[in-house]
Design a protein around this motif. Structure first.
Motif, PDB file in Angstrom:
ATOM      1  N   PHE A  81       3.604   6.832  -3.239  1.00  0.00           N
ATOM      2  CA  PHE A  81       3.673   5.362  -3.043  1.00  0.00           C
ATOM      3  C   PHE A  81       5.651   4.590  -3.487  1.00  0.00           C
ATOM      4  O   PHE A  81       5.336   3.332  -2.380  1.00  0.00           O
ATOM      5  CB  PHE A  81       3.437   5.329  -5.296  1.00  0.00           C
ATOM      6  N   LEU A  82       6.297   5.449  -3.312  1.00  0.00           N
ATOM      7  CA  LEU A  82       8.075   4.719  -3.917  1.00  0.00           C
ATOM      8  C   LEU A  82       8.300   4.773  -2.274  1.00  0.00           C
ATOM      9  O   LEU A  82       8.546   3.852  -2.038  1.00  0.00           O
ATOM     10  CB  LEU A  82       8.611   6.347  -3.975  1.00  0.00           C
ATOM     11  N   ASP A  83       7.095   5.451  -1.167  1.00  0.00           N
ATOM     12  CA  ASP A  83       7.067   5.242   0.777  1.00  0.00           C
ATOM     13  C   ASP A  83       6.871   3.876   0.876  1.00  0.00           C
ATOM     14  O   ASP A  83       7.434   3.596   1.438  1.00  0.00           O
ATOM     15  CB  ASP A  83       6.878   6.779   1.523  1.00  0.00           C
ATOM     16  N   GLY A  84       5.613   4.308   0.574  1.00  0.00           N
ATOM     17  CA  GLY A  84       5.312   2.831   0.530  1.00  0.00           C
ATOM     18  C   GLY A  84       5.646   2.095   0.883  1.00  0.00           C
ATOM     19  O   GLY A  84       5.984   0.832   1.656  1.00  0.00           O
ATOM     20  N   TYR A  85       6.576   1.553  -0.549  1.00  0.00           N
ATOM     21  CA  TYR A  85       6.652   0.751  -1.228  1.00  0.00           C
ATOM     22  C   TYR A  85       8.511   0.167  -0.358  1.00  0.00           C
ATOM     23  O   TYR A  85       8.538  -0.732  -0.392  1.00  0.00           O
ATOM     24  CB  TYR A  85       7.475   0.632  -3.253  1.00  0.00           C
ATOM     25  N   VAL A  86       8.823   1.439  -0.823  1.00  0.00           N
ATOM     26  CA  VAL A  86      10.820   1.091  -0.333  1.00  0.00           C
ATOM     27  C   VAL A  86      10.422   1.134   1.353  1.00  0.00           C
ATOM     28  O   VAL A  86      11.135  -0.520   1.783  1.00  0.00           O
ATOM     29  CB  VAL A  86      11.616   2.295   0.384  1.00  0.00           C
ATOM     30  N   LEU A  87       9.167   1.375   1.802  1.00  0.00           N
ATOM     31  CA  LEU A  87       9.538   0.736   3.817  1.00  0.00           C
ATOM     32  C   LEU A  87       8.622  -0.500   3.889  1.00  0.00           C
ATOM     33  O   LEU A  87       9.164  -0.946   4.837  1.00  0.00           O
ATOM     34  CB  LEU A  87       8.812   1.629   4.521  1.00  0.00           C
ATOM     35  N   SER A  88       8.082  -0.728   3.326  1.00  0.00           N
ATOM     36  CA  SER A  88       7.146  -2.604   3.307  1.00  0.00           C
ATOM     37  C   SER A  88       7.857  -3.368   2.216  1.00  0.00           C
ATOM     38  O   SER A  88       8.548  -4.483   3.116  1.00  0.00           O
ATOM     39  CB  SER A  88       5.695  -2.403   2.633  1.00  0.00           C
ATOM     40  N   ILE A  89       8.679  -2.893   1.622  1.00  0.00           N
ATOM     41  CA  ILE A  89       9.657  -4.578   1.408  1.00  0.00           C
ATOM     42  C   ILE A  89      10.729  -4.552   1.662  1.00  0.00           C
ATOM     43  O   ILE A  89      11.218  -5.924   1.405  1.00  0.00           O
ATOM     44  CB  ILE A  89      10.035  -3.756  -0.689  1.00  0.00           C
ATOM     45  N   ILE A  90      10.634  -3.584   2.769  1.00  0.00           N
ATOM     46  CA  ILE A  90      12.416  -4.580   3.471  1.00  0.00           C
ATOM     47  C   ILE A  90      11.689  -5.384   4.615  1.00  0.00           C
ATOM     48  O   ILE A  90      12.100  -6.222   5.436  1.00  0.00           O
ATOM     49  CB  ILE A  90      12.680  -3.123   4.550  1.00  0.00           C
ATOM     50  N   MET A 116      -1.899   6.593  -2.520  1.00  0.00           N
ATOM     51  CA  MET A 116      -0.795   5.970  -3.364  1.00  0.00           C
ATOM     52  C   MET A 116      -0.057   5.327  -1.640  1.00  0.00           C
ATOM     53  O   MET A 116       0.837   4.507  -2.879  1.00  0.00           O
ATOM     54  CB  MET A 116      -0.498   7.333  -4.267  1.00  0.00           C
ATOM     55  N   TRP A 117       0.427   5.802  -1.397  1.00  0.00           N
ATOM     56  CA  TRP A 117       1.426   5.214  -0.097  1.00  0.00           C
ATOM     57  C   TRP A 117       0.624   3.915   0.429  1.00  0.00           C
ATOM     58  O   TRP A 117       1.913   2.810   0.147  1.00  0.00           O
ATOM     59  CB  TRP A 117       1.372   5.834   1.227  1.00  0.00           C
ATOM     60  N   PHE A 118      -0.636   3.000   0.049  1.00  0.00           N
ATOM     61  CA  PHE A 118      -0.648   2.166   0.584  1.00  0.00           C
ATOM     62  C   PHE A 118      -0.888   0.801  -1.076  1.00  0.00           C
ATOM     63  O   PHE A 118      -0.682  -0.309  -1.051  1.00  0.00           O
ATOM     64  CB  PHE A 118      -1.915   2.213   1.028  1.00  0.00           C
ATOM     65  N   VAL A 119      -1.118   1.783  -1.890  1.00  0.00           N
ATOM     66  CA  VAL A 119      -0.647   0.620  -2.561  1.00  0.00           C
ATOM     67  C   VAL A 119       0.610   0.366  -3.471  1.00  0.00           C
ATOM     68  O   VAL A 119       0.904  -0.528  -4.052  1.00  0.00           O
ATOM     69  CB  VAL A 119      -1.740   1.736  -4.583  1.00  0.00           C
ATOM     70  N   GLY A 120       1.773   1.747  -2.885  1.00  0.00           N
ATOM     71  CA  GLY A 120       2.489   1.344  -3.415  1.00  0.00           C
ATOM     72  C   GLY A 120       3.404  -0.284  -2.081  1.00  0.00           C
ATOM     73  O   GLY A 120       4.284  -0.595  -2.769  1.00  0.00           O
ATOM     74  N   ALA A 121       3.027   0.333  -0.726  1.00  0.00           N
ATOM     75  CA  ALA A 121       3.205  -0.823  -0.034  1.00  0.00           C
ATOM     76  C   ALA A 121       2.924  -1.950  -0.459  1.00  0.00           C
ATOM     77  O   ALA A 121       2.707  -3.554  -0.225  1.00  0.00           O
ATOM     78  CB  ALA A 121       2.390  -0.566   1.245  1.00  0.00           C
ATOM     79  N   ALA A 122       1.278  -2.645  -0.955  1.00  0.00           N
ATOM     80  CA  ALA A 122       0.664  -3.651  -1.397  1.00  0.00           C
ATOM     81  C   ALA A 122       0.919  -4.170  -2.474  1.00  0.00           C
ATOM     82  O   ALA A 122       1.739  -5.015  -2.240  1.00  0.00           O
ATOM     83  CB  ALA A 122      -0.832  -3.055  -1.548  1.00  0.00           C
ATOM     84  N   THR A 123       1.836  -3.009  -3.599  1.00  0.00           N
ATOM     85  CA  THR A 123       2.509  -3.695  -4.054  1.00  0.00           C
ATOM     86  C   THR A 123       4.456  -4.269  -3.879  1.00  0.00           C
ATOM     87  O   THR A 123       4.732  -5.375  -4.434  1.00  0.00           O
ATOM     88  CB  THR A 123       2.929  -2.992  -5.280  1.00  0.00           C
ATOM     89  N   ALA A 124       4.332  -3.701  -2.867  1.00  0.00           N
ATOM     90  CA  ALA A 124       5.713  -4.019  -2.275  1.00  0.00           C
ATOM     91  C   ALA A 124       5.776  -6.107  -1.972  1.00  0.00           C
ATOM     92  O   ALA A 124       5.986  -6.544  -2.014  1.00  0.00           O
ATOM     93  CB  ALA A 124       6.400  -3.318  -1.053  1.00  0.00           C
ATOM     94  N   TYR A 125       4.365  -5.867  -0.472  1.00  0.00           N
ATOM     95  CA  TYR A 125       4.510  -7.025  -0.773  1.00  0.00           C
ATOM     96  C   TYR A 125       3.640  -8.222  -2.174  1.00  0.00           C
ATOM     97  O   TYR A 125       4.643  -9.671  -1.355  1.00  0.00           O
ATOM     98  CB  TYR A 125       2.778  -7.629   0.693  1.00  0.00           C
ATOM     99  N   ILE A 126       3.277  -8.011  -2.829  1.00  0.00           N
ATOM    100  CA  ILE A 126       3.077  -9.022  -3.889  1.00  0.00           C
ATOM    101  C   ILE A 126       4.371  -9.126  -4.627  1.00  0.00           C
ATOM    102  O   ILE A 126       4.585 -10.369  -4.658  1.00  0.00           O
ATOM    103  CB  ILE A 126       2.330  -8.263  -4.144  1.00  0.00           C
ATOM    104  N   VAL A 127       5.451  -8.038  -4.971  1.00  0.00           N
ATOM    105  CA  VAL A 127       6.890  -8.361  -5.555  1.00  0.00           C
ATOM    106  C   VAL A 127       7.557  -9.155  -5.005  1.00  0.00           C
ATOM    107  O   VAL A 127       7.888 -10.003  -5.000  1.00  0.00           O
ATOM    108  CB  VAL A 127       7.361  -6.835  -5.839  1.00  0.00           C
ATOM    109  N   GLY A 128       6.942  -8.779  -3.196  1.00  0.00           N
ATOM    110  CA  GLY A 128       8.264  -9.802  -2.280  1.00  0.00           C
ATOM    111  C   GLY A 128       8.278 -11.213  -2.552  1.00  0.00           C
ATOM    112  O   GLY A 128       8.721 -11.594  -2.807  1.00  0.00           O
TER     113      GLY A 128
END
Length: 477
Positions: A50-59, A172-184
């Motif tokens: 989850f954190l991997d997807g979040y960190v790599l996507s939020i950038i 969960m990687w993709f859940v983290g990525a989707a969350t990153a784009y929404i939060v971002g």
């Protein structure tokens, strides 16, 4: 309910299996029913992906502000976008070696503490070098979690559920990525000039929650048994699988020359080569899309906020594709799933490369098709490496494969902005298609089938046979 019955129910361990079969299972570990312990372990292990997807996507979202504020060139954008991937390359192998040497439990939370510290520090980054270094360190911590968490989950999970639960980590990687784009997107709209700082620091919150949840997770009994710590291994087995479980329920995985270098020479080198190539071909197009998704979609005529929203929608399709793949991994088998996933996702990218000026709805449909179909290769990134190597070197093997695959992913991500400028969007998508179709080719040649096997059977080379169940006396020191 009587007071005695109520007291008995309240004192039942949380990891007691939810259902007890009428007859004892063939093996209390490999054929155990799925318990609450397994479900919780899978959930807690998914924190790293989850954190991997979040960190790599939020950038990718933050780069819209970082680029003008820090005056980044195309090369600097590529380096910052690839920095976490470079860190994963460094951290995954080191983390794998450490988890094989010192155990899975010890490092299970330490790596997340490093993510928290570095995520907070990003808020005060004032130049590209400082930002690159911090994201490199975050990537190292994320990379270390890959072999630690997946080895722990693989070694506890019954064979029937191993594929879906390990594959679920990728979901969960993709859940983290989707969350990153929404939060971002929310922060970009309301956070002002410092929105990118809040974006990059926001990983602190989920990382802290995951650290707290992971506290108290037991050590892998397979790792303990292979270190000769039979009494500790048996205590964990009884706690997780019930009072009847013993060390004899663990099949022996003792092999001569069990260090990673010797195993590579003894026949596992081919498996390592396949895992590395397959993993690389699976993630290079995907990571490039995530690191520079809004810019890629903008080049395909989806502009501004629509590009970020489009990226979030594509992420939902990635997530859906992984969920569908979880239902297929045991039904289809590993080999057919990985081949079909590579072939048809490659076709989608090929069409994007041939028709880059197609209408927006066609572009979105092709991206959605790619996202749905590539799910098979994504979930197998965690299934195959954990099944194909023995306990003694499982963490090191997963870490080495993850590290090697990140070399290609980092180079690919670094080259995306350069490729978009030099080749245009059509050429960039054609290159991505070629990588996916290469993955299909090597999978046709080398992909093994491990469906329905125990960990020991799956990790044994075809010309060898797994050992008999271990006796408690043989392991006592």
């Amino acid at each position: 309910m009587t007071a005695h019955a109520k007291s008995t129910a309240e004192n039942t361990p949380e990891n007691t299996p939810e259902s007890t079969p009428e007859t004892p299972p063939e093996n209390r570990v490999d054929d155990a029913p799925l318990s609450r312990f397994h479900k919780k372990l899978a959930l807690y292990s998914s924190g790293g992906p989850f954190l991997d997807g979040y960190v790599l996507s939020i950038i990718g979202v933050a780069m819209a502000q970082i680029t003008p504020q820090l005056q980044l060139s195309d090369s600097a954008q590529g380096l910052i976008g690839a920095s976490a991937l470079i860190g994963i390359f460094l951290g995954a192998f080191v983390g794998g070696w450490l988890t094989d040497r010192f155990g899975r439990q010890l490092l299970y939370t330490i790596d997340l503490v490093a993510i928290i510290v570095c995520s907070v520090a990003q808020f005060w980054a004032t130049d590209p070098v400082w930002l690159f270094v911090l994201r490199l360190l975050i990537g190292m911590a994320v990379g270390a979690d890959y072999p630690i968490a997946t080895s722990l989950l693989a070694e506890f999970t019954p064979r029937r559920y191993r594929g879906p639960l390990l594959g679920g980590l990728v979901v969960m990687w993709f859940v983290g990525a989707a969350t990153a784009y929404i939060v971002g997107e929310i922060m970009l709209s309301y956070g002002g000039d410092d929105a990118w700082r809040w974006m990059l620091a926001s990983a602190t919150l989920p990382a802290t929650v995951i650290v707290l949840l992971r506290h108290g997770t037991p050590e892998s009994p397979r790792w303990l048994a292979n270190k000769g710590r039979a009494e500790e291994a048996e205590a964990v087995l009884k706690k997780v699988y019930g009072p009847e479980a013993t060390i004899a329920d663990l099949p022996t995985e003792e092999r001569e020359n069990v260090d990673l270098k010797a195993i590579m020479r003894s026949g596992y080198g081919g498996r390592m080569l396949y895992i590395t190539v397959f993993w690389t071909c699976s993630i290079v197009p995907l990571f490039a899309i995530y690191a520079f998704g809004p810019r890629i979609l903008d080049a395909l005529h989806l502009e501004g906020g629509l590009a970020n929203i489009g990226e979030a929608l594509i992420t939902v399709m990635f997530l859906t594709g992984c969920v569908l793949a979880l239902f297929c991994v045991n039904r289809m088998g590993r080999r057919p799933l990985v081949i079909h996933s590579f072939v048809w996702s490659g076709v989608a990218l090929l069409l994007l490369g041939i028709f880059p000026d197609a209408p927006s709805n066609v572009i979105m449909a092709l991206f959605a098709l790619y996202a749905l179909i590539i799910g098979g290769t994504q979930i197998l990134q965690w299934v195959y490496p954990n099944e194909l190597f023995p306990t003694e070197v499982r963490g090191s093997a997963v870490g080495l494969a993850s590290s090697a695959s990140r070399i290609g992913a980092a180079v690919g991500t670094y080259l995306v902005p350069v490729a978009l400028t030099a080749w245009g969007i059509g050429g960039t998508m054609l290159a991505a298609a070629a990588i996916s179709l290469l993955g299909a080719g090597v999978s046709v040649l080398w992909a093994p089938e491990t469906r329905g096997m125990s960990l020991d059977e799956a990790a044994t080379l075809p010309d060898r046979s797994p050992r008999s169940p271990r006796s408690p006396e043989s392991l006592r020191v």
